[in-house]
Design a protein around this motif. Structure first.
Motif, PDB file in Angstrom:
ATOM      1  N   GLU A   1     -78.806  33.615 -65.022  1.00 22.47           N
ATOM      2  CA  GLU A   1     -79.385  34.949 -64.802  1.00 22.47           C
ATOM      3  C   GLU A   1     -80.581  35.197 -65.727  1.00 22.47           C
ATOM      4  O   GLU A   1     -81.594  35.751 -65.333  1.00 22.47           O
ATOM      5  N   ARG A   2     -80.426  34.787 -66.961  1.00 28.01           N
ATOM      6  CA  ARG A   2     -81.495  35.021 -67.941  1.00 28.01           C
ATOM      7  C   ARG A   2     -82.786  34.304 -67.509  1.00 28.01           C
ATOM      8  O   ARG A   2     -83.881  34.849 -67.621  1.00 28.01           O
TER       9      ARG A   2
ATOM     10  N   ASN B   1     -73.309  42.841 -59.777  1.00 28.24           N
ATOM     11  CA  ASN B   1     -73.290  42.592 -61.216  1.00 28.24           C
ATOM     12  C   ASN B   1     -74.051  41.331 -61.595  1.00 28.24           C
ATOM     13  O   ASN B   1     -74.293  41.087 -62.765  1.00 28.24           O
ATOM     14  N   TYR B   2     -74.359  40.515 -60.592  1.00 29.50           N
ATOM     15  CA  TYR B   2     -75.089  39.278 -60.854  1.00 29.50           C
ATOM     16  C   TYR B   2     -75.810  38.902 -59.563  1.00 29.50           C
ATOM     17  O   TYR B   2     -75.559  39.489 -58.494  1.00 29.50           O
ATOM     18  N   TYR B   3     -76.705  37.916 -59.662  1.00 36.02           N
ATOM     19  CA  TYR B   3     -77.602  37.626 -58.546  1.00 36.02           C
ATOM     20  C   TYR B   3     -76.878  37.373 -57.227  1.00 36.02           C
ATOM     21  O   TYR B   3     -77.179  37.993 -56.205  1.00 36.02           O
ATOM     22  N   GLN B   4     -75.911  36.459 -57.233  1.00 36.14           N
ATOM     23  CA  GLN B   4     -75.261  36.116 -55.963  1.00 36.14           C
ATOM     24  C   GLN B   4     -74.538  37.320 -55.361  1.00 36.14           C
ATOM     25  O   GLN B   4     -74.490  37.476 -54.135  1.00 36.14           O
ATOM     26  N   GLU B   5     -74.014  38.187 -56.229  1.00 38.87           N
ATOM     27  CA  GLU B   5     -73.330  39.364 -55.697  1.00 38.87           C
ATOM     28  C   GLU B   5     -74.334  40.338 -55.088  1.00 38.87           C
ATOM     29  O   GLU B   5     -74.088  40.952 -54.056  1.00 38.87           O
ATOM     30  N   ALA B   6     -75.484  40.471 -55.747  1.00 36.90           N
ATOM     31  CA  ALA B   6     -76.499  41.439 -55.294  1.00 36.90           C
ATOM     32  C   ALA B   6     -76.885  41.201 -53.836  1.00 36.90           C
ATOM     33  O   ALA B   6     -77.066  42.153 -53.069  1.00 36.90           O
TER      34      ALA B   6
ATOM     35  N   ARG C   1     -88.244  34.479 -65.341  1.00 37.06           N
ATOM     36  CA  ARG C   1     -89.253  34.079 -64.368  1.00 37.06           C
ATOM     37  C   ARG C   1     -89.891  35.315 -63.730  1.00 37.06           C
ATOM     38  O   ARG C   1     -91.104  35.368 -63.513  1.00 37.06           O
ATOM     39  N   LEU C   2     -89.062  36.321 -63.435  1.00 36.29           N
ATOM     40  CA  LEU C   2     -89.583  37.557 -62.829  1.00 36.29           C
ATOM     41  C   LEU C   2     -90.243  38.455 -63.875  1.00 36.29           C
ATOM     42  O   LEU C   2     -90.901  39.431 -63.531  1.00 36.29           O
ATOM     43  N   GLN C   3     -90.025  38.140 -65.143  1.00 35.13           N
ATOM     44  CA  GLN C   3     -90.499  38.983 -66.255  1.00 35.13           C
ATOM     45  C   GLN C   3     -89.964  40.406 -66.141  1.00 35.13           C
ATOM     46  O   GLN C   3     -90.715  41.382 -66.172  1.00 35.13           O
TER      47      GLN C   3
ATOM     48  N   LEU D   1     -68.902  32.986 -55.146  1.00 35.32           N
ATOM     49  CA  LEU D   1     -70.205  33.433 -55.648  1.00 35.32           C
ATOM     50  C   LEU D   1     -70.435  32.946 -57.072  1.00 35.32           C
ATOM     51  O   LEU D   1     -71.525  32.503 -57.431  1.00 35.32           O
ATOM     52  N   LYS D   2     -69.359  33.033 -57.866  1.00 35.43           N
ATOM     53  CA  LYS D   2     -69.508  32.665 -59.278  1.00 35.43           C
ATOM     54  C   LYS D   2     -69.601  31.158 -59.487  1.00 35.43           C
ATOM     55  O   LYS D   2     -69.988  30.700 -60.566  1.00 35.43           O
ATOM     56  N   ALA D   3     -69.247  30.401 -58.441  1.00 37.87           N
ATOM     57  CA  ALA D   3     -69.340  28.942 -58.556  1.00 37.87           C
ATOM     58  C   ALA D   3     -70.797  28.467 -58.512  1.00 37.87           C
ATOM     59  O   ALA D   3     -71.111  27.343 -58.881  1.00 37.87           O
ATOM     60  N   VAL D   4     -71.697  29.339 -58.052  1.00 35.89           N
ATOM     61  CA  VAL D   4     -73.114  28.956 -58.001  1.00 35.89           C
ATOM     62  C   VAL D   4     -73.670  28.979 -59.425  1.00 35.89           C
ATOM     63  O   VAL D   4     -73.536  29.981 -60.128  1.00 35.89           O
ATOM     64  N   PRO D   5     -74.245  27.868 -59.864  1.00 31.76           N
ATOM     65  CA  PRO D   5     -74.654  27.783 -61.276  1.00 31.76           C
ATOM     66  C   PRO D   5     -75.977  28.492 -61.576  1.00 31.76           C
ATOM     67  O   PRO D   5     -76.943  27.878 -62.011  1.00 31.76           O
ATOM     68  N   ASP D   6     -76.008  29.797 -61.294  1.00 30.21           N
ATOM     69  CA  ASP D   6     -77.228  30.563 -61.599  1.00 30.21           C
ATOM     70  C   ASP D   6     -77.333  30.816 -63.089  1.00 30.21           C
ATOM     71  O   ASP D   6     -76.337  31.103 -63.748  1.00 30.21           O
TER      72      ASP D   6
END
Lengths: 510, 510
Positions: free
Chosen positions: B314-315, B331-336, B320-322, B307-312
């Protein structure tokens, strides 16, 4: 619900006329009033029909002008002088008539405009083509030719927009004036009639107009001829009404709706935010949990007695609403409406039913109304709600958040609010209260049902506050009148007893 | 987001052709693939334009028939035999081509239909008249004549309905077939292509059709050419997708809306009831508080690494979503998105804004979607929600309550639900996963970004479950493609690299 009690003593109008015209003028008694009401209810149906035939949706100024002209003419013919009180939109109309030996002045409030009409849902040609109807053997409403109206029975009804709300009472009052005129009965008080042509729009011009025309409107008391009687349909007086303020609450999620698959568990959901806020404001029994919301209200023993004297059938009300339990703000209906309320009147986020989309919505909104009682300062109540939301961790704005605010604050709410008008309440033993009670007792042989507060709101506090006079509502129409809805109607028995009520009031010495 | 890397070694198509036609057939290398993609992206634009010109809203069967015919012809010309798999509505189309020495079969899923079009919101003649556009000096999209298309640059875009979702990938695949044909490259596996003409309607006929045509569809793996690449626009493989179930929840107040003045504090408010229920299901950080909802899901160390290998960034996502903060399910997008979600996608009670009415509404409704992961049994999750509501004191029905039920139970909720389809997930080191990873690495010189699960849902589990095969999605289009919205588009660089990807897959030995 047929309250009409057959009168055993047959008397003729002529007897009454001779008795009064001869100068043996005493007070009309119940039997005489009953007889008069029958005669005049029948003879005035053309007047009622004519008035109901004039379209009166306040959205159409040209139609309203026709109503104003009709009222000017109707009151002019009856010896009133009329004055248009101009406002930014349509005028209010004041009609005045002074009487010999009068020392006091009674201001009467009449509403002339009506709710908009959805003509597809009326079971007759038009909402402005009054239909006379009776129940047939199948318990359906069936039209009766107007030519047969003289044979009418109390349970027949006139169907038309404003039949009950509130041109019916206007016709009753004009008819009561005609009856007293024929009998040469002169009230011992002067009359001012203030006519509102924008009541259904919330009377937006009224407060300012009352302030600017304070001297013109000076009076000793205000009577409102409007609204339905108590559900038992017995003669009723209402001594107050809750005021109303409204509030719109919006919460925010992502700046635009997002795919719920891609962002579910990540982007906060505004509908959940809103739900949590609303849930935090009231307990499971509908009591507001925001501290201080009910401050200052105490139902003392005397008040409780007054409230409990109203012959409500709680079980019947609940059956009508189809609810198994009520909110627990009061212990019974009359007590419940002595308190301010906080009601979610509307709520929306995203879409439902066939329009549903699989999104995290961008916002969620609740429309709230706060019904006010005399003890509740509307500004204070609205502030309590705002502070409560701030205490839940929200940045509270009165506009949409900017992008920077969205990026800085996790919880943002927008609140806009409006105080429409405050509550009013008049003592039962005020001069106005005692006088009207006496008039109604004379007309119907028993004390009227006296309601301390109506739950709904009417724009009366501008008069009460500005003119510093007490106000009492004299409701006359049947409660099941479909007010504001298609197929509005007026029960002829209520029309008749309304005339009886108003003759009694004109005949009652103040 | 321009991923295109200039290739320094200039090679000609002729060189490649000679080399392959002469039988020196080795595997195409990155430089050759890059060169081929440039040639074929340009030469195939008329094909893309033609395909996008056929209206494809699945609501119009006659238009869909044109698309089916076009596909039959396109695949027929390329040596495929086609079979219509009839359903209760429009057919699915199967195209098959066998290759010498092939021992395995790859099933490819293509989607042909598109979302409905709101033509007033497209900045071009029609959504079915593809427009070629480039950004002008003012940073606006400006049309380029199709005659100039041969000079195209990667950042130009084709605007049309389905440009990205998903006729673009269809044109890429047909073009890749043409390129390999010209080079006399024959895949070492057989190909079955299953075309769905009702994907945007939720593929309602698909599960049954797959079961009934199991033998016809037999394959060793499924590849889906659909969806956008990772937000960095780098080559991507997606190994799973969440499934989806939906639930509609209704609470009740009085049987018909009531005047909020007359009954505020007395008649229970259904919007408050609904708010309390929704608020009770999740905490302030968006975590479902219903016990057992997340049971069975554990992110182990290996998974976390993946999951953490995905270069997201987060900020960047949050900007973008404001939003200032995210829900705290992971704890982070891919985990969610490894967890099931419970999302309020719509909510309504009474009316808001200009339609607001001062009432206690008769009902309140929430539309909920539950995104599923492989560990979540949809029936179990839906039951957990139902039991939770019962534990809150509600009588839960699957229909509207009767009058007697309303009079007997203070709290009633209606729940209806539907399980659309389950999740699927394929191991990175499955045969399909390793093979596709190798193909993409060969095409672009580096490992693709590998996504364990897409948050959104695609109707793939019917194949995975019924045919018992692994599935991997090969997304190619740009993420900012306005999918499902007006002005849908496809970046030409993505079109070109999509062709490059597909040639590489056809050229990769299985």
């Amino acid at each position: 619900m047929n309250f009409y009690r057959p009168i055993k003593f047959k008397i003729t109008f002529l007897t009454i006329l001779i008795s009064f015209a001869a100068g043996n003028a005493q007070k009309l008694n119940q039997i005489q009033l009953d007889s008069l009401s029958k005669k005049y209810a029948k003879s005035s149906l053309p007047l009622l029909k004519e008035l109901l035939s004039i379209p009166n949706d306040a959205f159409y100024a040209a139609d309203i002008e026709k109503n104003i002209k009709w009222c000017e003419s109707a009151f002019g013919k009856r010896g009133f002088t009329t004055t248009r009180i101009e406002t930014e939109t349509v005028p209010l109309l004041l009609a005045e008539r002074n009487h010999k030996k009068a020392t006091k002045t009674v201001l009467i409030y009449l509403q002339i405009d009506g709710q908009p009409v959805d003509s597809t849902r009326w079971f007759q040609k038009s909402a402005y083509t009054p239909a006379l109807k009776k129940k047939n053997a199948k318990d359906d409403w069936e039209e009766v030719a107007w030519i047969d109206m003289k044979g009418f029975e109390d349970d027949w009804r006139v169907f038309a927009r404003s039949a009950s709300d509130a041109k019916g009472p206007v016709a009753m009052f004009l008819t009561a004036l005609d009856a007293t005129e024929e009998l040469k009965i002169s009230p011992n008080y002067n009359i001012k009639v203030i006519m509102d042509f924008e009541e259904e729009l919330g009377s937006p011009q009224l407060p300012k107009a009352v302030i600017e025309n304070k001297d013109l409107l000076t009076a000793d008391m205000l009577i409102i001829f409007d609204g339905p009687r108590h559900i038992t349909n017995r003669p009723t007086l209402t001594f107050g009404a809750r005021g109303i303020a409204t509030l719109q609450l919006t919460t925010y999620g992502p700046s635009v709706p997002q795919h719920s698959g891609h962002f579910g568990n990540y982007a906060p959901n505004p509908a959940l935010r809103l739900s949590k806020l609303l849930a935090s404001m009231k307990d499971d029994d509908g009591r507001v949990t925001i501290e201080g919301f009910y401050d200052g209200i105490a139902i003392d023993e005397a008040t409780e007695k007054v409230l409990k004297a109203v012959p409500d059938n709680e079980r019947q009300i609940q059956e009508r609403l189809q609810i198994a339990a009520t909110d627990k703000v009061g212990n019974y209906y009359q007590e419940a409406i002595q308190y301010p309320s906080l009601n979610i009147r509307g709520m929306q986020s995203g879409w439902i039913n066939e329009k549903v989309r699989t999104i995290i919505p961008g916002w969620a909104r609740a429309e709230i109304d706060v019904r006010l009682v005399l003890e509740s300062d509307p500004t204070r109540l609205l502030n309590l709600i705002k502070e409560h939301i701030e205490n839940e961790g929200y940045l509270v704005l009165d506009r949409e958040p900017t992008k920077n605010e969205r990026l800085e604050y996790a919880k943002i709410a927008t609140i806009t609010s409006e105080i429409s008008y405050q509550s009013f309440r008049t003592d039962f033993d005020s001069e106005a209260g005692l006088w009207l009670t006496k008039a109604l007792k004379n007309a119907f042989g028993e004390d009227p049902i006296r309601i301390r507060m109506s739950g709904g709101s009417i724009p009366i506090s501008p008069f009460v506050t500005t003119l510093n006079i007490p106000a009492v509502t004299v409701p006359t129409v049947n409660r099941d009148n479909n007010q504001h809805s298609p197929n509005e109607n007026l029960r002829l028995g209520n029309y008749r007893e309304g005339i009886q009520t108003m003759i009694a009031i004109l005949n009652e010495k103040l």
